[in-house]
Design an enzyme around this catalytic site. Sequence first.
Site, PDB file in Angstrom:
ATOM      1  N   LYS A  74       8.112   8.106  -6.728  1.00  0.00           N
ATOM      2  CA  LYS A  74       9.193   8.423  -5.837  1.00  0.00           C
ATOM      3  C   LYS A  74      10.629   8.331  -6.317  1.00  0.00           C
ATOM      4  O   LYS A  74      11.253   8.118  -5.191  1.00  0.00           O
ATOM      5  CB  LYS A  74       8.688   8.154  -4.465  1.00  0.00           C
ATOM      6  CG  LYS A  74       7.511   8.576  -3.980  1.00  0.00           C
ATOM      7  CD  LYS A  74       7.166   8.419  -2.657  1.00  0.00           C
ATOM      8  CE  LYS A  74       6.596   9.484  -1.795  1.00  0.00           C
ATOM      9  NZ  LYS A  74       6.345   9.469  -0.463  1.00  0.00           N
ATOM     10  N   GLN A 100      -4.874  -0.188  -1.065  1.00  0.00           N
ATOM     11  CA  GLN A 100      -3.978  -0.771  -0.291  1.00  0.00           C
ATOM     12  C   GLN A 100      -2.798  -1.649  -1.342  1.00  0.00           C
ATOM     13  O   GLN A 100      -2.843  -1.116  -2.595  1.00  0.00           O
ATOM     14  CB  GLN A 100      -4.557  -2.047   0.381  1.00  0.00           C
ATOM     15  CG  GLN A 100      -5.294  -1.293   1.771  1.00  0.00           C
ATOM     16  CD  GLN A 100      -6.737  -0.967   1.559  1.00  0.00           C
ATOM     17  OE1 GLN A 100      -7.434  -1.569   0.870  1.00  0.00           O
ATOM     18  NE2 GLN A 100      -6.960   0.230   1.929  1.00  0.00           N
ATOM     19  N   GLY A 141       0.857  -1.252   0.142  1.00  0.00           N
ATOM     20  CA  GLY A 141      -0.142  -0.026  -0.122  1.00  0.00           C
ATOM     21  C   GLY A 141       0.811   1.314   0.028  1.00  0.00           C
ATOM     22  O   GLY A 141       2.149   1.146   0.177  1.00  0.00           O
ATOM     23  N   ASP A 142       0.127   2.283  -0.014  1.00  0.00           N
ATOM     24  CA  ASP A 142       0.961   3.975  -0.074  1.00  0.00           C
ATOM     25  C   ASP A 142       1.999   3.991  -1.086  1.00  0.00           C
ATOM     26  O   ASP A 142       2.832   4.569  -1.162  1.00  0.00           O
ATOM     27  CB  ASP A 142       1.554   4.017   1.161  1.00  0.00           C
ATOM     28  CG  ASP A 142       0.580   3.710   2.360  1.00  0.00           C
ATOM     29  OD1 ASP A 142      -0.512   4.298   2.322  1.00  0.00           O
ATOM     30  OD2 ASP A 142       1.002   3.167   3.356  1.00  0.00           O
ATOM     31  N   ASP A 180      12.732  10.052  -7.206  1.00  0.00           N
ATOM     32  CA  ASP A 180      13.533  11.249  -6.787  1.00  0.00           C
ATOM     33  C   ASP A 180      13.866  11.114  -5.337  1.00  0.00           C
ATOM     34  O   ASP A 180      14.743  11.955  -5.072  1.00  0.00           O
ATOM     35  CB  ASP A 180      12.648  12.551  -7.000  1.00  0.00           C
ATOM     36  CG  ASP A 180      11.251  12.463  -6.435  1.00  0.00           C
ATOM     37  OD1 ASP A 180      10.413  11.651  -6.657  1.00  0.00           O
ATOM     38  OD2 ASP A 180      10.925  13.264  -5.442  1.00  0.00           O
ATOM     39  N   GLY A 214      -5.664   6.246   2.020  1.00  0.00           N
ATOM     40  CA  GLY A 214      -5.611   7.582   1.598  1.00  0.00           C
ATOM     41  C   GLY A 214      -4.855   8.041   0.540  1.00  0.00           C
ATOM     42  O   GLY A 214      -3.611   7.686   0.417  1.00  0.00           O
ATOM     43  N   HIS A 215      -5.480   8.299  -0.660  1.00  0.00           N
ATOM     44  CA  HIS A 215      -4.863   8.630  -1.853  1.00  0.00           C
ATOM     45  C   HIS A 215      -4.485  10.034  -2.137  1.00  0.00           C
ATOM     46  O   HIS A 215      -5.438  10.775  -2.132  1.00  0.00           O
ATOM     47  CB  HIS A 215      -5.720   7.962  -3.029  1.00  0.00           C
ATOM     48  CG  HIS A 215      -5.925   6.616  -2.905  1.00  0.00           C
ATOM     49  ND1 HIS A 215      -6.672   5.636  -3.890  1.00  0.00           N
ATOM     50  CD2 HIS A 215      -5.162   5.710  -2.257  1.00  0.00           C
ATOM     51  CE1 HIS A 215      -6.389   4.703  -3.561  1.00  0.00           C
ATOM     52  NE2 HIS A 215      -5.524   4.283  -2.745  1.00  0.00           N
ATOM     53  N   GLY A 249       1.532   5.194  -3.989  1.00  0.00           N
ATOM     54  CA  GLY A 249       1.437   6.362  -4.927  1.00  0.00           C
ATOM     55  C   GLY A 249       0.225   6.142  -6.146  1.00  0.00           C
ATOM     56  O   GLY A 249       0.352   6.537  -7.116  1.00  0.00           O
ATOM     57  N   LYS A 250      -0.974   5.285  -5.569  1.00  0.00           N
ATOM     58  CA  LYS A 250      -1.748   4.909  -6.694  1.00  0.00           C
ATOM     59  C   LYS A 250      -2.548   5.977  -7.074  1.00  0.00           C
ATOM     60  O   LYS A 250      -2.861   6.405  -8.514  1.00  0.00           O
ATOM     61  CB  LYS A 250      -2.969   3.763  -6.116  1.00  0.00           C
ATOM     62  CG  LYS A 250      -2.098   2.445  -6.078  1.00  0.00           C
ATOM     63  CD  LYS A 250      -2.783   1.383  -5.483  1.00  0.00           C
ATOM     64  CE  LYS A 250      -3.365   1.716  -3.898  1.00  0.00           C
ATOM     65  NZ  LYS A 250      -2.301   1.637  -2.909  1.00  0.00           N
ATOM     66  N   GLY A 251      -2.822   6.883  -6.269  1.00  0.00           N
ATOM     67  CA  GLY A 251      -3.857   8.083  -6.329  1.00  0.00           C
ATOM     68  C   GLY A 251      -3.281   8.944  -7.435  1.00  0.00           C
ATOM     69  O   GLY A 251      -3.986   9.420  -8.464  1.00  0.00           O
ATOM     70  N   LYS A 252      -1.800   9.185  -7.244  1.00  0.00           N
ATOM     71  CA  LYS A 252      -1.209  10.138  -8.309  1.00  0.00           C
ATOM     72  C   LYS A 252      -1.521   9.454  -9.698  1.00  0.00           C
ATOM     73  O   LYS A 252      -1.673  10.340 -10.687  1.00  0.00           O
ATOM     74  CB  LYS A 252       0.421  10.291  -8.024  1.00  0.00           C
ATOM     75  CG  LYS A 252       0.970  10.979  -9.056  1.00  0.00           C
ATOM     76  CD  LYS A 252       2.296  11.233  -8.756  1.00  0.00           C
ATOM     77  CE  LYS A 252       2.800  11.579 -10.212  1.00  0.00           C
ATOM     78  NZ  LYS A 252       4.320  12.315 -10.421  1.00  0.00           N
ATOM     79  N   ARG A 254     -23.273 -12.313   6.249  1.00  0.00           N
ATOM     80  CA  ARG A 254     -24.871 -12.270   5.545  1.00  0.00           C
ATOM     81  C   ARG A 254     -25.412 -11.300   6.492  1.00  0.00           C
ATOM     82  O   ARG A 254     -26.499 -11.459   6.829  1.00  0.00           O
ATOM     83  CB  ARG A 254     -25.367 -13.455   5.367  1.00  0.00           C
ATOM     84  CG  ARG A 254     -25.067 -14.114   4.041  1.00  0.00           C
ATOM     85  CD  ARG A 254     -25.385 -15.548   3.972  1.00  0.00           C
ATOM     86  NE  ARG A 254     -24.638 -16.194   5.018  1.00  0.00           N
ATOM     87  CZ  ARG A 254     -24.745 -17.575   5.136  1.00  0.00           C
ATOM     88  NH1 ARG A 254     -25.229 -18.341   4.215  1.00  0.00           N
ATOM     89  NH2 ARG A 254     -24.216 -18.147   6.250  1.00  0.00           N
ATOM     90  N   VAL A 310       8.693  11.286 -10.805  1.00  0.00           N
ATOM     91  CA  VAL A 310       9.862  11.911 -10.331  1.00  0.00           C
ATOM     92  C   VAL A 310       9.651  12.886  -9.305  1.00  0.00           C
ATOM     93  O   VAL A 310      10.570  13.916  -8.995  1.00  0.00           O
ATOM     94  CB  VAL A 310      10.795  12.458 -11.252  1.00  0.00           C
ATOM     95  CG1 VAL A 310      11.542  11.260 -11.996  1.00  0.00           C
ATOM     96  CG2 VAL A 310      10.111  13.283 -12.600  1.00  0.00           C
TER      97      VAL A 310
HETATM   98  P1  IMP Z   1      -7.195  -2.330   8.289  1.00  0.00           P
HETATM   99  O1  IMP Z   1      -7.317  -2.412   6.615  1.00  0.00           O
HETATM  100  O2  IMP Z   1      -7.359  -0.965   8.733  1.00  0.00           O
HETATM  101  O3  IMP Z   1      -8.041  -3.350   8.734  1.00  0.00           O
HETATM  102  O4  IMP Z   1      -5.508  -2.559   8.491  1.00  0.00           O
HETATM  103  C1  IMP Z   1      -5.067  -3.789   8.079  1.00  0.00           C
HETATM  104  C2  IMP Z   1      -3.422  -3.770   7.914  1.00  0.00           C
HETATM  105  O5  IMP Z   1      -3.543  -2.778   6.613  1.00  0.00           O
HETATM  106  C3  IMP Z   1      -2.705  -2.576   8.677  1.00  0.00           C
HETATM  107  O6  IMP Z   1      -1.509  -2.927   8.688  1.00  0.00           O
HETATM  108  C4  IMP Z   1      -2.860  -1.263   7.999  1.00  0.00           C
HETATM  109  O7  IMP Z   1      -1.846  -0.367   8.364  1.00  0.00           O
HETATM  110  C5  IMP Z   1      -2.720  -1.755   6.527  1.00  0.00           C
HETATM  111  N1  IMP Z   1      -3.603  -0.674   5.612  1.00  0.00           N
HETATM  112  C6  IMP Z   1      -4.599  -0.721   5.362  1.00  0.00           C
HETATM  113  N2  IMP Z   1      -4.887   0.163   4.693  1.00  0.00           N
HETATM  114  C7  IMP Z   1      -3.826   0.546   4.265  1.00  0.00           C
HETATM  115  C8  IMP Z   1      -3.570   1.673   3.116  1.00  0.00           C
HETATM  116  O8  IMP Z   1      -4.221   2.283   2.323  1.00  0.00           O
HETATM  117  N3  IMP Z   1      -2.108   1.746   2.816  1.00  0.00           N
HETATM  118  C9  IMP Z   1      -1.123   1.141   3.603  1.00  0.00           C
HETATM  119  N4  IMP Z   1      -1.466   0.430   4.557  1.00  0.00           N
HETATM  120  C10 IMP Z   1      -2.778   0.248   4.627  1.00  0.00           C
END
Ligand code: IMP
Length: 427
Positions: A331, A224, A12-13, A333, A40-41, A15-18, A144, A415
């Site tokens: 990233k 993610q 995750g993180d 850069d 969080g994008h 940089g998909k949003g960009k 369910r 970059v």
């Molecule tokens: P949950 O998705 O809140 O249940 O978290 C489970 C795991 O996934 C944890 O280690 C979070 O830090 C990680 N995680 C969930 N969403 C993200 C994301 O968007 N970016 C990075 N890690 C994430």
Amino acid sequence: MTVRAIIGAQWGDEGKGKIVDRFAEDVNAVVRFQGGNNAGHTLVIDGHKTILHHIPSGILREGVENIIAGGVVLDPFVLLGEITALEDRGVIKSPAQLLIGSECSVIAPYHKALDVAREQHRGATTIGTTGRGIGPCYEDRVGRRAIFAGDLLHPQRLREKVTQSLLEKNALLAALGAPTFEADTVITQLVEIGEKLRPYIRPANIRVRELLDAKASILLEGAQGTMLDIGHGTYPFVTSSHTVSGSACVGVGIPPQAIQDIVGITKAYCTRVGNGPFPTELEDGLGQELRDRGSEYGSTTGRPRRCGWIDAVALTYAARINGFSSFAMTKLDVLSGLPVLKVCVAYELDGVTYTNEVPVDADDLARVQPVFREFKGWTEDITHIKSFEKLPQAAQEYVNAIENLSGVRVAYVSVGPDRDETIVRNS
Ligand code: IMP
């Protein structure tokens, strides 16, 4: 017409949003298909930063329809806050820009409370969730018991579902020493928020299939990353949804052959938030340096991200699961100025060498010895470079190494954070 999926190739993180925002320039629709506001994008346009948790990253492009499809779990309170902020900025002008799937599962306040209470009782196996109620909400879908966004518009049905759900949830919360919930209060809150969201709530998956019929260009926006997938990640240190490309078909209800292009997003190094194995983690000063240089603090929770070298084994594994047509590397850069760069090319464990698969058991993954290959760094600022050939030779070699190790072309190199700071390589 192109249907393209954007998938996180790491934890995750990436940089998909960009990258979604970049591709959204010439598409008809951007569709989120899984996850929730654990994502969080971040989009940066002319230096102005927008962080989206629920709303697809096409929202800053005029004329793009943004769809939150059925595979998503959504917190209506967070979503309304996000919509209001974008309305105030004049970004959202009409409900035609945003469709909230009536088939999305709703994260209720008790899901969040349960997520947090469970984490507090897990001791050594704390996952480090975002505390947003993602896991408990997905559990209710599989069990369910889901409340759908469409139910918010039907108070009687909502009343029955919430009352039924709280029978169990309150017992669980009480057992964990957490405050319980009054059904009437929760129902009133959800009905009120449903009314505010009413203009946006419609069936999403039908709409996406209509767009497919109309030969529209569609971006499927993952959240993610592959290593956090509930089935293919480092279980139990994962999120509660499938994050891989196959999940796009399931979350939206489209056939696999509808997708023509699958872009894996990887950072030029590696980060992870929350707990769980991370073979290339740098726990020394260099890890902190990467964190500072890359501003590696969670855009959802603000937590410092764990940082490490890029992991070509995990990337190759991700490519094999997702069927990436190409990588977008973000990233690059951030690495400028580091004298030596390392790439993990293999894991060693109990006499076995892994190069394109990762051990299935997360405990085993935690024990692997990473094997690194060293690369020369570069000192130049590369932020304003527009073509791959103009990058310093060492940067080109670093990118090419990832391509050679994974067997997947790195077609895009980012970059800098801004929309325009992306190199598209000629094929
Ligand atoms: P949950 O998705 O809140 O249940 O978290 C489970 C795991 O996934 C944890 O280690 C979070 O830090 C990680 N995680 C969930 N969403 C993200 C994301 O968007 N970016 C990075 N890690 C994430």
